[in-house]
Enzyme design. Sequence first.
Site, PDB file in Angstrom:
ATOM      1  N   HIS A  18      -2.104  -8.846   2.511  1.00 51.59           N
ATOM      2  CA  HIS A  18      -1.736  -7.531   3.069  1.00 51.59           C
ATOM      3  C   HIS A  18      -2.840  -7.069   4.028  1.00 51.59           C
ATOM      4  O   HIS A  18      -3.026  -7.639   5.091  1.00 51.59           O
ATOM      5  CB  HIS A  18      -1.495  -6.577   1.889  1.00 51.59           C
ATOM      6  CG  HIS A  18      -0.850  -5.274   2.246  1.00 51.59           C
ATOM      7  ND1 HIS A  18      -0.137  -5.063   3.389  1.00 51.59           N
ATOM      8  CD2 HIS A  18      -0.800  -4.087   1.567  1.00 51.59           C
ATOM      9  CE1 HIS A  18       0.326  -3.819   3.419  1.00 51.59           C
ATOM     10  NE2 HIS A  18      -0.076  -3.192   2.324  1.00 51.59           N
ATOM     11  N   HIS A  53       5.744 -12.628   7.846  1.00 52.65           N
ATOM     12  CA  HIS A  53       5.972 -11.229   7.431  1.00 52.65           C
ATOM     13  C   HIS A  53       7.083 -11.217   6.383  1.00 52.65           C
ATOM     14  O   HIS A  53       8.021 -12.014   6.465  1.00 52.65           O
ATOM     15  CB  HIS A  53       6.374 -10.370   8.632  1.00 52.65           C
ATOM     16  CG  HIS A  53       6.189  -8.908   8.401  1.00 52.65           C
ATOM     17  ND1 HIS A  53       7.112  -8.151   7.730  1.00 52.65           N
ATOM     18  CD2 HIS A  53       5.166  -8.074   8.723  1.00 52.65           C
ATOM     19  CE1 HIS A  53       6.676  -6.898   7.667  1.00 52.65           C
ATOM     20  NE2 HIS A  53       5.496  -6.826   8.256  1.00 52.65           N
ATOM     21  N   SER A  90       0.822  -1.217   0.000  1.00 51.57           N
ATOM     22  CA  SER A  90       0.000   0.000   0.000  1.00 51.57           C
ATOM     23  C   SER A  90       0.855   1.265   0.000  1.00 51.57           C
ATOM     24  O   SER A  90       0.596   2.205  -0.766  1.00 51.57           O
ATOM     25  CB  SER A  90      -0.954  -0.006   1.191  1.00 51.57           C
ATOM     26  OG  SER A  90      -0.259  -0.273   2.384  1.00 51.57           O
ATOM     27  N   ASP A 137      -2.010  -8.157  12.180  1.00 50.40           N
ATOM     28  CA  ASP A 137      -3.360  -8.587  11.829  1.00 50.40           C
ATOM     29  C   ASP A 137      -3.851  -9.780  12.641  1.00 50.40           C
ATOM     30  O   ASP A 137      -5.043 -10.073  12.652  1.00 50.40           O
ATOM     31  CB  ASP A 137      -3.434  -8.906  10.330  1.00 50.40           C
ATOM     32  CG  ASP A 137      -3.410  -7.634   9.509  1.00 50.40           C
ATOM     33  OD1 ASP A 137      -4.028  -6.654   9.947  1.00 50.40           O
ATOM     34  OD2 ASP A 137      -2.769  -7.612   8.451  1.00 50.40           O
ATOM     35  N   ARG A 170       3.606  -4.209  16.885  1.00 52.52           N
ATOM     36  CA  ARG A 170       2.236  -3.687  16.760  1.00 52.52           C
ATOM     37  C   ARG A 170       1.264  -4.717  17.338  1.00 52.52           C
ATOM     38  O   ARG A 170       0.255  -4.377  17.952  1.00 52.52           O
ATOM     39  CB  ARG A 170       1.913  -3.393  15.291  1.00 52.52           C
ATOM     40  CG  ARG A 170       2.864  -2.379  14.664  1.00 52.52           C
ATOM     41  CD  ARG A 170       2.628  -2.226  13.177  1.00 52.52           C
ATOM     42  NE  ARG A 170       2.769  -3.477  12.465  1.00 52.52           N
ATOM     43  CZ  ARG A 170       2.392  -3.679  11.209  1.00 52.52           C
ATOM     44  NH1 ARG A 170       1.836  -2.697  10.530  1.00 52.52           N
ATOM     45  NH2 ARG A 170       2.573  -4.836  10.618  1.00 52.52           N
TER      46      ARG A 170
HETATM   47  N1  AMX Z   1       1.301 -19.631   6.793  1.00 49.49           N
HETATM   48  C1  AMX Z   1       1.728 -20.577   5.938  1.00 49.49           C
HETATM   49  N2  AMX Z   1       2.721 -20.406   5.057  1.00 49.49           N
HETATM   50  C2  AMX Z   1       3.354 -19.238   5.097  1.00 49.49           C
HETATM   51  C3  AMX Z   1       3.002 -18.210   5.990  1.00 49.49           C
HETATM   52  C4  AMX Z   1       1.921 -18.447   6.840  1.00 49.49           C
HETATM   53  N3  AMX Z   1       1.480 -17.506   7.684  1.00 49.49           N
HETATM   54  N4  AMX Z   1       3.817 -17.167   5.784  1.00 49.49           N
HETATM   55  C5  AMX Z   1       4.648 -17.517   4.785  1.00 49.49           C
HETATM   56  N5  AMX Z   1       4.361 -18.758   4.374  1.00 49.49           N
HETATM   57  C6  AMX Z   1       4.969 -19.485   3.259  1.00 49.49           C
HETATM   58  C7  AMX Z   1       4.819 -18.664   1.979  1.00 49.49           C
HETATM   59  O1  AMX Z   1       3.529 -18.831   1.411  1.00 49.49           O
HETATM   60  C8  AMX Z   1       5.940 -19.217   1.149  1.00 49.49           C
HETATM   61  O2  AMX Z   1       5.504 -20.461   0.634  1.00 49.49           O
HETATM   62  P1  AMX Z   1       6.095 -21.069  -0.751  1.00 49.49           P
HETATM   63  O3  AMX Z   1       7.551 -21.315  -0.481  1.00 49.49           O
HETATM   64  O4  AMX Z   1       5.301 -22.291  -0.964  1.00 49.49           O
HETATM   65  O5  AMX Z   1       5.865 -20.000  -1.783  1.00 49.49           O
HETATM   66  C9  AMX Z   1       7.023 -19.494   2.184  1.00 49.49           C
HETATM   67  O6  AMX Z   1       6.358 -19.584   3.455  1.00 49.49           O
HETATM   68  C10 AMX Z   1       8.063 -18.397   2.274  1.00 49.49           C
HETATM   69  O7  AMX Z   1       7.393 -17.168   2.484  1.00 49.49           O
HETATM   70  P2  AMX Z   1       8.088 -16.004   3.324  1.00 49.49           P
HETATM   71  O8  AMX Z   1       9.304 -15.587   2.579  1.00 49.49           O
HETATM   72  O9  AMX Z   1       8.239 -16.404   4.738  1.00 49.49           O
HETATM   73  O10 AMX Z   1       6.954 -14.867   3.299  1.00 49.49           O
HETATM   74  P3  AMX Z   1       6.669 -13.816   2.142  1.00 49.49           P
HETATM   75  O11 AMX Z   1       7.596 -12.670   2.333  1.00 49.49           O
HETATM   76  O12 AMX Z   1       6.640 -14.433   0.812  1.00 49.49           O
HETATM   77  O13 AMX Z   1       5.182 -13.376   2.490  1.00 49.49           O
HETATM   78  C11 AMX Z   1       3.397 -12.777   3.928  1.00 49.49           C
HETATM   79  C12 AMX Z   1       4.893 -12.587   3.628  1.00 49.49           C
HETATM   80  C13 AMX Z   1       2.986 -11.797   5.040  1.00 49.49           C
HETATM   81  C14 AMX Z   1       2.583 -12.456   2.687  1.00 49.49           C
HETATM   82  C15 AMX Z   1       3.182 -14.250   4.397  1.00 49.49           C
HETATM   83  O14 AMX Z   1       3.889 -14.481   5.603  1.00 49.49           O
HETATM   84  C16 AMX Z   1       1.717 -14.599   4.574  1.00 49.49           C
HETATM   85  O15 AMX Z   1       1.076 -14.992   3.598  1.00 49.49           O
HETATM   86  N6  AMX Z   1       1.174 -14.475   5.829  1.00 49.49           N
HETATM   87  C17 AMX Z   1      -0.243 -14.693   6.068  1.00 49.49           C
HETATM   88  C18 AMX Z   1      -1.066 -13.491   5.613  1.00 49.49           C
HETATM   89  C19 AMX Z   1      -0.845 -12.308   6.529  1.00 49.49           C
HETATM   90  O16 AMX Z   1      -0.889 -12.418   7.736  1.00 49.49           O
HETATM   91  N7  AMX Z   1      -0.647 -11.127   5.939  1.00 49.49           N
HETATM   92  C20 AMX Z   1      -0.515  -9.868   6.692  1.00 49.49           C
HETATM   93  C21 AMX Z   1       0.888  -9.326   6.672  1.00 49.49           C
HETATM   94  C22 AMX Z   1       0.980  -8.008   7.390  1.00 49.49           C
HETATM   95  C23 AMX Z   1       0.244  -6.949   6.653  1.00 49.49           C
HETATM   96  O17 AMX Z   1       0.632  -6.538   5.579  1.00 49.49           O
HETATM   97  N8  AMX Z   1      -0.860  -6.515   7.156  1.00 49.49           N
END
Ligand code: AMX
Length: 441
Positions: A271, A318, A241, A373, A327
């Site tokens: 996000h 994250h 964002s 979140d 937070r």
């Molecule tokens: N549950 C399960 N798997 C997860 C995970 C979770 N909470 N977080 C990361 N992973 C997985 C990824 O999907 C990725 O899988 P892949 O190798 O099969 O593609 C692997 O772990 C490596 O990912 P990463 O490098 O640790 O994370 P990222 O930087 O690619 O993504 C984020 C970060 C936040 C999108 C991810 O942790 C996620 O999807 N979390 C759940 C959704 C969430 O809580 N989002 C809010 C974030 C904060 C915000 O912006 N408000």
Amino acid sequence: MSTLKELLARKIEAHRPRIRRLRSAHADKKVGEVTVGQVIGGARGLRFLLSDISHLDADEGVRFRAKTIPELLAALPKVPGSDYPYVEGFWHFLLTGEVPTAEDALEVAADWRARSTVPGYVHEVLRALPPDTPPMTLLSTAVLAMQRESVFARKLREGIARDSTWEPMLEDASALLAKLPTIGAAIYRMKLGLEPVDPEPGSELDWGGSCARMMGIAPPYDDACRLHFILHSDQELGNVSAHAVHLVASGLADAYYALSAGLDGLAGPLHGSASEEVLRWLQRLVADLGGEAPTEDAVRDALWATLRRGQVIPGYGHAVLRATDPRYLALRELCLKHLPDDPLFKIVELVFRVAPEVLREHGRAKNPWPNVDAQSGVIHWHYGVRDCSFYPVLFGIGRALGTLASIVWDRALGLPIEWPSSLTTSMLEQLAEESSRGESR
Ligand code: AMX
């Protein structure tokens, strides 16, 4: 000129030579190197954006203008009768880097209150959309509908000097921020079949408190709103964002276009709508338990079932952080104070105890700890906000603070239109081969 604007003008004058010097004397100094992994990995860890508003450290979490969250909450002037600060004072702090006095915060509060009424046509636009339009779409549409009000766009058409563009950007940012709680509350009320309301005439309520009241929710939800808006304001510039707002504004689009784009970016489940997903996940768990008290084992099973379905655990992980999000901890403190016995909060606590170990065992997520979140939705739920799809709207209202402060500074420092280069897959393969050959020599 307001005292905030005068102070900001002085800060900008003092800062400009630093940027000019970096540009003229140090433009060719290296900040880092770019790897193939970063090009195809969402530019993770690539340091190529400038923001003095906030910075994110992987272990420590976000700092706003160099202050950690506890430092910030301790330093800012508090709303009388509340443990939490004025969001208006926080805006002053984000813009200037100087801790405001209560009078400074009240000056912003009075300015925003005076401009808090939303033009009637915005409500008409919202009402014209189909009833199942998601709240985030309504928020982004409302912001975009008001673009015709932009002073920045008008001044550009009239031929304003580049050095002065931050002033109409500040004007638009202030006008927009003033109205966001009114718009957010109108969207909330609309979904409940209620008419929109303006802040009560003559009311002395601050921005956060006023948002709670327009939504029809009594204290202490005011405090939840104040804290929520401050915590969600910014998290360095690379997140979807914040980057979207900065990118769109870099083409000299005004704050209305830029914020609307940022809100669109915020809408995704990875996000800003993760809080909504968390609530749905918790509700599914409660339904599956069929009245049984939740236990660590039940939570562990539910987490594994989610992962086996190939889904992410919402609220955990994250892109940058490698520790529990401060937070999350600040919101948890509020929960422990105001809603320690809330059944959903108790499950959130159970998840906090179990999920990191499950995610570590799963072995994919680089960060097994909760982000903001994982904790935010349960607070809104507790105070009666039962439409989870509204939670990202509250995130968006907060995110406007940091991102709008950022683009005021972008214009003040004359930052150019953004255009990082892209490569084709063949180019990357060639680069990788050449680099491997070099290594084996
Ligand atoms: N549950 C399960 N798997 C997860 C995970 C979770 N909470 N977080 C990361 N992973 C997985 C990824 O999907 C990725 O899988 P892949 O190798 O099969 O593609 C692997 O772990 C490596 O990912 P990463 O490098 O640790 O994370 P990222 O930087 O690619 O993504 C984020 C970060 C936040 C999108 C991810 O942790 C996620 O999807 N979390 C759940 C959704 C969430 O809580 N989002 C809010 C974030 C904060 C915000 O912006 N408000």
